[in-house]
Design a protein around this motif. Sequence first.
Motif, PDB file in Angstrom:
ATOM      1  N   ASP B  98       0.831  -1.203   0.000  1.00 47.62           N
ATOM      2  CA  ASP B  98       0.000   0.000   0.000  1.00 47.62           C
ATOM      3  C   ASP B  98       0.869   1.258   0.000  1.00 47.62           C
ATOM      4  N   LEU B  99       1.924   1.212   0.796  1.00 46.43           N
ATOM      5  CA  LEU B  99       2.836   2.359   0.850  1.00 46.43           C
ATOM      6  C   LEU B  99       3.478   2.587  -0.528  1.00 46.43           C
ATOM      7  N   ALA B 100       3.841   1.492  -1.156  1.00 45.40           N
ATOM      8  CA  ALA B 100       4.483   1.584  -2.472  1.00 45.40           C
ATOM      9  C   ALA B 100       3.520   2.097  -3.537  1.00 45.40           C
ATOM     10  N   SER B 101       2.222   1.941  -3.283  1.00 48.03           N
ATOM     11  CA  SER B 101       1.238   2.262  -4.321  1.00 48.03           C
ATOM     12  C   SER B 101       0.905   3.753  -4.414  1.00 48.03           C
ATOM     13  N   VAL B 102       1.326   4.539  -3.440  1.00 52.09           N
ATOM     14  CA  VAL B 102       0.963   5.957  -3.452  1.00 52.09           C
ATOM     15  C   VAL B 102       1.675   6.671  -4.608  1.00 52.09           C
ATOM     16  N   ALA B 103       0.899   7.448  -5.372  1.00 53.94           N
ATOM     17  CA  ALA B 103       1.513   8.185  -6.478  1.00 53.94           C
ATOM     18  C   ALA B 103       2.507   9.191  -5.910  1.00 53.94           C
ATOM     19  N   PRO B 104       3.619   9.437  -6.586  1.00 53.80           N
ATOM     20  CA  PRO B 104       4.580  10.438  -6.111  1.00 53.80           C
ATOM     21  C   PRO B 104       3.862  11.761  -5.852  1.00 53.80           C
ATOM     22  N   GLY B 105       4.175  12.363  -4.736  1.00 54.51           N
ATOM     23  CA  GLY B 105       3.516  13.609  -4.375  1.00 54.51           C
ATOM     24  C   GLY B 105       2.222  13.410  -3.605  1.00 54.51           C
ATOM     25  N   GLY B 106       1.835  12.179  -3.442  1.00 53.35           N
ATOM     26  CA  GLY B 106       0.580  11.879  -2.761  1.00 53.35           C
ATOM     27  C   GLY B 106       0.721  11.842  -1.251  1.00 53.35           C
ATOM     28  N   ALA B 107      -0.351  11.401  -0.605  1.00 56.56           N
ATOM     29  CA  ALA B 107      -0.375  11.353   0.855  1.00 56.56           C
ATOM     30  C   ALA B 107      -0.688   9.951   1.334  1.00 56.56           C
ATOM     31  N   PHE B 108       0.029   9.563   2.389  1.00 56.45           N
ATOM     32  CA  PHE B 108      -0.159   8.217   2.941  1.00 56.45           C
ATOM     33  C   PHE B 108      -0.527   8.347   4.419  1.00 56.45           C
ATOM     34  N   PHE B 109      -1.632   7.731   4.788  1.00 55.46           N
ATOM     35  CA  PHE B 109      -2.084   7.753   6.184  1.00 55.46           C
ATOM     36  C   PHE B 109      -2.121   6.320   6.694  1.00 55.46           C
ATOM     37  N   TYR B 110      -1.703   6.145   7.946  1.00 51.97           N
ATOM     38  CA  TYR B 110      -1.814   4.784   8.485  1.00 51.97           C
ATOM     39  C   TYR B 110      -2.060   4.815   9.989  1.00 51.97           C
ATOM     40  N   GLY B 111      -2.735   3.784  10.434  1.00 54.80           N
ATOM     41  CA  GLY B 111      -2.994   3.644  11.854  1.00 54.80           C
ATOM     42  C   GLY B 111      -1.676   3.392  12.582  1.00 54.80           C
ATOM     43  N   PHE B 116       5.811  -0.253  10.769  1.00 54.96           N
ATOM     44  CA  PHE B 116       6.605  -0.583   9.581  1.00 54.96           C
ATOM     45  C   PHE B 116       7.557   0.562   9.271  1.00 54.96           C
ATOM     46  N   GLU B 117       8.603   0.221   8.568  1.00 50.79           N
ATOM     47  CA  GLU B 117       9.543   1.244   8.144  1.00 50.79           C
ATOM     48  C   GLU B 117       8.928   2.041   7.000  1.00 50.79           C
ATOM     49  N   ILE B 118       9.081   3.352   7.060  1.00 48.13           N
ATOM     50  CA  ILE B 118       8.590   4.193   5.975  1.00 48.13           C
ATOM     51  C   ILE B 118       9.762   4.480   5.056  1.00 48.13           C
ATOM     52  N   ASN B 119       9.702   3.940   3.857  1.00 42.73           N
ATOM     53  CA  ASN B 119      10.870   4.019   2.979  1.00 42.73           C
ATOM     54  C   ASN B 119      10.674   4.975   1.801  1.00 42.73           C
ATOM     55  N   ARG B 120       9.744   5.922   1.943  1.00 47.40           N
ATOM     56  CA  ARG B 120       9.552   6.862   0.837  1.00 47.40           C
ATOM     57  C   ARG B 120       9.660   8.300   1.338  1.00 47.40           C
ATOM     58  N   ASP B 121      10.325   9.141   0.536  1.00 48.21           N
ATOM     59  CA  ASP B 121      10.387  10.551   0.917  1.00 48.21           C
ATOM     60  C   ASP B 121       9.742  11.440  -0.153  1.00 48.21           C
ATOM     61  N   ASP B 122       9.103  10.800  -1.136  1.00 44.80           N
ATOM     62  CA  ASP B 122       8.453  11.587  -2.198  1.00 44.80           C
ATOM     63  C   ASP B 122       6.963  11.779  -1.945  1.00 44.80           C
ATOM     64  N   ILE B 123       6.507  11.405  -0.776  1.00 46.24           N
ATOM     65  CA  ILE B 123       5.081  11.556  -0.450  1.00 46.24           C
ATOM     66  C   ILE B 123       4.946  12.081   0.983  1.00 46.24           C
ATOM     67  N   SER B 124       3.772  12.566   1.303  1.00 48.46           N
ATOM     68  CA  SER B 124       3.497  12.964   2.684  1.00 48.46           C
ATOM     69  C   SER B 124       3.022  11.746   3.456  1.00 48.46           C
ATOM     70  N   VAL B 125       3.561  11.554   4.647  1.00 49.58           N
ATOM     71  CA  VAL B 125       3.198  10.378   5.434  1.00 49.58           C
ATOM     72  C   VAL B 125       2.705  10.803   6.810  1.00 49.58           C
ATOM     73  N   HIS B 126       1.538  10.279   7.208  1.00 47.39           N
ATOM     74  CA  HIS B 126       0.981  10.624   8.516  1.00 47.39           C
ATOM     75  C   HIS B 126       0.454   9.369   9.194  1.00 47.39           C
TER      76      HIS B 126
END
Lengths: 351, 609
Positions: B98-111, B116-126
Motif C-alpha cells: 500500500d505504501l508503495a502504491s501511493v503516487a509520487p507527491g501523494g499522501a499516505f495515512f496509516y494507523g 513498519f519502516e517508511i521508505n519513501r520521501d516523495d510523499i506525505s506520510v501521517h
Amino acid sequence: MSDTTETAMPNIQLNLVGLSKNDYRGAQTTLCAGCGHNSISNQIIAAAYELNIVPEDVIKLSGIGCSSKSPAYFLNRSFGFNSLHGRMPSVATGAMFGDHTLKALAVSGDGDTTNIGMGQFKHIMRRNAPMVYIVENNGVYGLTKGQFSATAEMGLRLKYQGINHYFPVDVVQEAMASGATFVARSFAGDANQVKALIKAGLSHNGLAIIDIISPCVTFNNNDDSRHSYGWGREHQEPLHDFTYVPREQEIQLGEFPEGTTRQVEMHDGSTIVLKKLDRDYDPTSRAAAMRVIEESQDEEVLLTGLIYVDTERPSLTDIYELPQGRALNRMTDTELRPGKDMIEKANAMMF
Amino acid sequence: MTTPQVKEAKTSQGKAVVNDFSMTVATMNGSGSQTSNVTLLRALFKMGIPVSGKNLFPSNIQGLPTWYTIRVSKDGYLARRETHEVVVAMNPDTFVADLASVAPGGAFFYGDHLKFEINRDDISVHSFPAKLLAKESGAPANLRDYVANMAYVGVLAHMLDIDMDKIREALEYHFDGKEKPIALNMGVIDAAFAWSTANLKKTDPYRVEPMDKTSGFIMADGNTAGALGAIFGGVQFVAWYPITPASSFAEAISQNISAFRDKEGQDGKTYAIVQAEDELAAIGMTVGAGWSGLRSVTSTSGPGISLMTEFAGLAYYAEIPVVVWDVQRVGPSTGLPTRTSQGDILSTHFLGHGDTQQILMIPGSAQECFEFGWRSFDISERMQTPVFVMSDLDLGMNQWMTKPFEYPDQPMDRGKILWEKDLEALKEPWMRYKDVDGDGVPYRTAPGNRAPQSAWFARGTGHDESAKYSERADHWEANMDRLVRKYQTASQYVPAPVLQTRAGAKIGVIAYGSADPAILEAGDYLAADGLATDYLRLRAVPFTDEVRDFIAAHDKTYVVEMNRDGQMHKLLLLEYPEMAAKLSSLVKYDGLPLSALWVKESLQAEEQK
C-alpha cells in the motif's frame, strides 16, 4: 359424421358438473400394453370425474420418462407441463402461484424422482406445496431400455444390466424423512385403492405423495422382482380398508362395527374412513409410520394404504398470504405497478 | 480537460489539486470499514463533487485484505483510476504494498498500531492513533475495533477538507436515522478530526471543495436499482439462490416490495418470493411461474447460469417468459467470485443446447438497471421467451452516481395472452404455436383460464402448432424457423444503443455495461490527443440496425470489453461477417473495473500498429 352415430350414443352418464367421463380423458396412450402407468391414468380420470372436478381447475405436471409422458393421456382439458428430467417439483412450485385456486397433480417415476430428481423431490415436500405427487414406481428405466433405478432392490437381475448391488431408495421413507404431510403407497394392480388414495390426495391441503408400485411389463416384471405384478399380488398387505367419503355424502358408520374405524377429516370437508384390518393403525403418528415402513421392509411385504397424514400444517400457498379466491395471474396492472407518486419514494430511498 | 494522471505534485507548497484524485483505503475484510468508506463516498457526493466508489473485496467473510477506492472528479469521470494519490493503510498484511502504491507527491495515512519502516520521501506520510481515538470516544469495548475505522474518516475530513455536516448526513442515511450508532460513529470521527487538526500538517496538494455537479443525481447500486425496477414492473414471482454478486438483487426485492406494493385494505399479497434449493430449482420455479402467467424473475451469476442451461433451452423452445438477472463475475468455474467481468455474453446468448438464441439486455448505469428491471418483463412477455439482463459485479454491487429512476414511460405490456373473453372473440380456433400475425410470436393462454378450449400442454419435446407432441420433420423445421422470425421481431423491442459522436470521427468504439464510464473518459483523452472517436454503447442482443450502420460508417471499430475472448466482438462477427475486417477486439479481463487510461493506451497502440 353420420346421423346414426349420434342417435346410437347411449345415454351418457354426467357427473355433478355436467361432464362425462370422456371429458376427463386424454390422448391415446403410447405406453406398452399392460403398463401399470396406464391403469393409474385410468384411475386419475375416474377420480377426477367422480369428484366432479372441472378439468380446467387442474394443472398437471411431470418430468421426463415413461411415467412423465402419461399426463398427455388423461385430463386433456387441463393445462399441462411436461418439464425436465427430475425438475418437475420446481416447475410445479412456481406454477402453483399463478392461480392457487387450481389443484395440482403431478406424475413422476422412480428414476425421475429418486435418481435425477431426489433434491427437488425432497424440497417440494419441505415446502408442503399443495399437490398430488404420484410416483409411478417400477424400479427400472423404460424409455432408455431397462437400466436400474434407485428404487430397484439389491440383488435384482435385469437382462442387460446384470445384478443391482446398491441399496434401494424407499420413496415413502424419504417422504417421511422430508416432512411430507400425506404419504401413501399403493399398487397399480389394486385399482380401487389407487383411486381412493388419489381422491384423498386431491382433498389434501399440502403435498400428497402417493408411491404406486406400477410394474414395467417390458423390463422388470419377473415374479420375484419387487416391482412386478406377481410379487405385488402375492405380497400386498393393506394397512386398512380405505374409504374416501366426499363432503356432500354422509358417512354411513352403521356399516362399520363400533371401534373398528378411524376417520380423518380432510381440508375440503371430505373424510377418509379407515377400517381396521389386522391392526389398529394411526396414520397421524409419525412414529407409527416410520415403524411400519421399517417392518414392511424386514418382512418383505408391499404395505399399502395411507401411511401418514397431517392435515394441520399450512401449505406453501397458505404461507404466502395470497388473496382469498383470487389468482395472482388475474391481478390488474394497477394492482401490480406502484403509482406514479411512488417513484419519488424510490429515489428518496437512495442517497 | 484533464489528463488521466496527475503530474508532479510537490510534497510541499505545490499547487493545490482540487476535486481531482483517487484515494484508496486498505483494510481487512469484515473489520467494519464499509461504513467508513461509504460514508466518505456519500459525504463527497453531497458536497456536489462527482464521485465513484469501488469495493475491491476478497471472497471471504473476515480477515483477507480488501480495498476501497474512491475517485473524485470535477470533470464527472466515474471510471476506476489506476493511480492513487491518497492511500489509507489499516491492514498490516498489505502495508508495504500500500505504501508503495501511493503516487509520487501523494499522501499516505496509516494507523499507528502498524509498525513498519517508511521508505519513501516523495510523499506525505501521517500516522494516526486509530485505536486510541476509538477508545477515547467512549465506544463500548466490543465495538471499538469496528469504529476504529471511523478514525480515518475524521482524519481525511480534516486533511482533505471534507464537510463534517455532510459526513453526519451520510451516517444518518446509513443508520436510517438511529441516533445511537450515529452518535457512536460520529464520536470517533469528531475525535479524529480534532486530533488531526491539532497534530497533522498538510503537505500534499490534494483536497476537495464543494461544487454543484451532483444535483439531479442519486447514488445507487445496480442490484437495488434493478430490484426496484422489477417492483415497478409488477414482478409477481421471484425464485433465487444465494450467490455473489447477485444475492442483493433478490434481497432488495424482498426488503422493499412491501413498501411499494402492499396497500391498505388489500386482501392478500400480489407477489411471492421463494429462496430455492439451488439455481436449477430457482429457474425451474421461475419457468413454472412464467408459464402460469406471472411476471417472474430469478437472479444469479455465472455458475448459476451454467446450471440453468437446460431450463433456458426449455423456456426458449416451449416459449415461456422469464427474466434472469445475471450479475456477472469472473469465471470459468468458481473463478474470482468477487471480481467483475463481462464473461457470460456468449454462453448466455446461446444458453441451451441445439439452436438457441437468447435475448440479452445490458444496462450501463444504475438508472438503466431500474429501467431494465421493468422493461425486461415487457419484452419477455411480448416475445414469450427468456430475457437475460446482463449486469456485472461492479455495476450491481458498487454505489454509482446516477440519474434518478424514472417512472415507466409505457403501460405494462403483457403481450399476446388470451383470457376467456379474448378466446370467445376469436374467429378461428386458437392454436398455441400458430404464427397468426407473421411476427413469429404466437398467442398464449395461462392456467386458470376456464374456457374449455384454453388449455395447452407445455413441453420441451417436438410439437405442432397446437402444442401436440410431434416428431414430424416438417413440424420441427417450421417451428424452428418461426423462432428465428420471433427473434428478429425482438430487435424491434429491445433497447437501441446509445450513441456519442464527435465531428470527423473515423474510428468507432463499441462497448457495453459497466465499461461505459471508462470509454466516455478515454474518448475525451483520445480527442485531446487528436484522435476523434465515436462511441456506440450496446444495450441489447439481438443487435438493432443502428449497430450495423455504426460499423459501416467507420473505417474501423474497436469492440472493448471485459473478457478474454472478445465475446461481443465474436457475436458481431457472426452477425456482420461482411464487415469483419472493420472490427477489432480490445479486451481486459483482470477482474477489475475498466480504466480510461488502459482504454486510451490500448487503442492508441492498436492505431499505431
